[in-house]
Design a protein around this motif. Sequence first.
Motif, mmCIF file in Angstrom:
data_model
loop_
_atom_site.group_PDB
_atom_site.id
_atom_site.type_symbol
_atom_site.label_atom_id
_atom_site.label_comp_id
_atom_site.label_asym_id
_atom_site.label_seq_id
_atom_site.Cartn_x
_atom_site.Cartn_y
_atom_site.Cartn_z
ATOM 1 N N ASN A 61 -42.769 -30.575 37.656
ATOM 2 C CA ASN A 61 -43.275 -31.283 36.493
ATOM 3 C C ASN A 61 -44.319 -30.402 35.805
ATOM 4 O O ASN A 61 -45.474 -30.367 36.212
ATOM 5 N N CYS A 62 -43.907 -29.662 34.787
ATOM 6 C CA CYS A 62 -44.816 -28.721 34.126
ATOM 7 C C CYS A 62 -45.735 -29.477 33.171
ATOM 8 O O CYS A 62 -45.266 -30.206 32.299
ATOM 9 N N THR A 63 -47.040 -29.277 33.348
ATOM 10 C CA THR A 63 -48.007 -29.997 32.507
ATOM 11 C C THR A 63 -48.020 -29.446 31.083
ATOM 12 O O THR A 63 -48.415 -30.130 30.155
ATOM 13 N N LYS A 64 -47.591 -28.195 30.922
ATOM 14 C CA LYS A 64 -47.559 -27.607 29.572
ATOM 15 C C LYS A 64 -46.307 -28.051 28.822
ATOM 16 O O LYS A 64 -46.375 -28.433 27.660
ATOM 17 N N CYS A 65 -45.152 -27.970 29.525
ATOM 18 C CA CYS A 65 -43.888 -28.368 28.881
ATOM 19 C C CYS A 65 -43.775 -29.894 28.811
ATOM 20 O O CYS A 65 -42.952 -30.417 28.066
ATOM 21 N N LYS A 66 -44.585 -30.583 29.609
ATOM 22 C CA LYS A 66 -44.573 -32.050 29.688
ATOM 23 C C LYS A 66 -43.179 -32.580 30.039
ATOM 24 O O LYS A 66 -42.692 -33.549 29.451
ATOM 25 N N VAL A 77 -44.596 -20.998 39.091
ATOM 26 C CA VAL A 77 -44.419 -20.446 37.747
ATOM 27 C C VAL A 77 -43.313 -21.233 37.060
ATOM 28 O O VAL A 77 -42.190 -21.314 37.572
ATOM 29 N N CYS A 78 -43.647 -21.836 35.909
ATOM 30 C CA CYS A 78 -42.653 -22.576 35.134
ATOM 31 C C CYS A 78 -41.704 -21.549 34.520
ATOM 32 O O CYS A 78 -42.145 -20.617 33.855
ATOM 33 N N LEU A 79 -40.407 -21.716 34.752
ATOM 34 C CA LEU A 79 -39.451 -20.718 34.246
ATOM 35 C C LEU A 79 -39.191 -20.884 32.749
ATOM 36 O O LEU A 79 -38.588 -20.034 32.121
ATOM 37 N N LYS A 80 -39.695 -21.990 32.178
ATOM 38 C CA LYS A 80 -39.490 -22.225 30.749
ATOM 39 C C LYS A 80 -40.632 -21.616 29.927
ATOM 40 O O LYS A 80 -40.398 -20.826 29.031
ATOM 41 N N CYS A 81 -41.873 -22.006 30.277
ATOM 42 C CA CYS A 81 -43.008 -21.518 29.474
ATOM 43 C C CYS A 81 -43.799 -20.424 30.188
ATOM 44 O O CYS A 81 -44.745 -19.889 29.635
ATOM 45 N N LYS A 82 -43.427 -20.109 31.430
ATOM 46 C CA LYS A 82 -44.061 -19.050 32.239
ATOM 47 C C LYS A 82 -45.495 -19.382 32.655
ATOM 48 O O LYS A 82 -46.222 -18.515 33.134
HETATM 49 ZN ZN LIG Z 1 -43.687 -25.084 31.391
#
Ligand SMILES: [Zn+2]
Length: 442
Positions: free
Chosen positions: A305-310, A258-263
């Motif tokens: 490496n979050c693919t959404k937050c890039k 779980v990305c802690l930035k964008c969830k």
């Molecule tokens: Zn993210």
Amino acid sequence: MPARSTDSLLQIEESLHSSLKKGHHSASLSDRLISANKRILLQHIEFRPAAATSSAQLEKLKSKYASINPSTSLTDHVKPSKGMSPFNPPSASDLAHDDDLPDPKVVLYPPEKVKLQWPAVRRIGAGLTNLGNTCFLNSVLQCLTYTPPLVNYLSSSEHAHTCKQVGFCMVCELQRHFRRCYENGGQAIKPHAILQKIKLIAKHMHWGRQEDAHEFLRYVIDAMQKSCLNGNTKLDRISKETTVINQIFGGFLRSQVVCLKCKAKSNTYDPFLDISVDVKNVPNIQKAFEKFVQPEQLDLDNAYNCTKCKQKVAAQKRFTIHKPSNVLTIQLKRYGVMGGKVTRHISFPEKLNIRPYMSVSQGAAITYQLYAVLVHMGHSTNSGHYYCYVRSSNQAWYCMNDSMVQQTSQGRVLNSEAYMLFYIRCDAAANHEQPKVCPFHV
Ligand SMILES: [Zn+2]
Ligand SMILES: [Zn+2]
């Protein structure tokens, strides 16, 4: 419409009127119309975005047409199952972003055929003679000899009828071994046949050398899995996990980041044939499982490496049991990589509910009953002595220590210094959770 287009249209209209009024030749009229048209077509037209969209119109269009390239935000939930045909294996990323575990396209062995209970009471089988540091092998074979679904499967001639293995086949080998064990109760037999093939099971293992029992079990199960694939090597990843061996020993683990930035959540599913749990600083197996499913922080050097937050971000990673197995084999990691052994007693229950460690942790209990315990005495897995306890078909416990077979109490079993635990699913829902897909006859 932009003003300049209107001007040009007026010019055409004027040209048309003047041509007709002045009695010009038709060729001249057509020339003038062409030049007026060119002025419209070659000019730059500017468009302004509309102040408000007509949502009713848009909804009408949405219901009429299927989107061929949906926006990326939808792909996590509505992912086309491309690459999932039996002969076109899916890429890891296909599985990683799916919201749930994909169903197999082909089922090699129908899960409902797995019989978890003994059909009848059998006499306890033979002991196994130690042929020179072979207690690791004897203990593993004895645990398998009292695994009801495996014995039930091998008691039938189902495998023998379909076996396409040329030369060595682990399943055929084990079938012969089981028969000898059950036919020679009260005596000790020599597991020569399997020992002679030890290099075919695990090429780095040697007859006469003490090996790690857990590692040996892994190789035996893998060799059986290979036999049961029966040459179906081109199947997709999930379908390959549907042999009788997977239906008995296999399940799926989910790793969720779980990305802690964008969830955003990213799931990866991996098949397992056993589970190794860390037993450092835990009093019992339930606490070891709690530790197993505890979230791990990914940050700094280990950032995700979050693919959404890039970008590299802090994230949380967590393992859970996603699909439970029928037989749950647990290895207690008593040995550190740098040596040293956890020698404390780590308690384990006769009945184990794994529901709290599942991806869906709320719901009916997923209960297992203990049926075998493999014990190691000594400082490292490649030395010391191995023996095991098994529950026979009449529910009595026996200590299987090489050639010795001795009935024992459950209390003694539960007090042992376990290295491996063998549990079998015993709740009412067992066997009803697997997807129902038509079997593929091979
Ligand atoms: Zn993210
Ligand atoms: Zn075979």
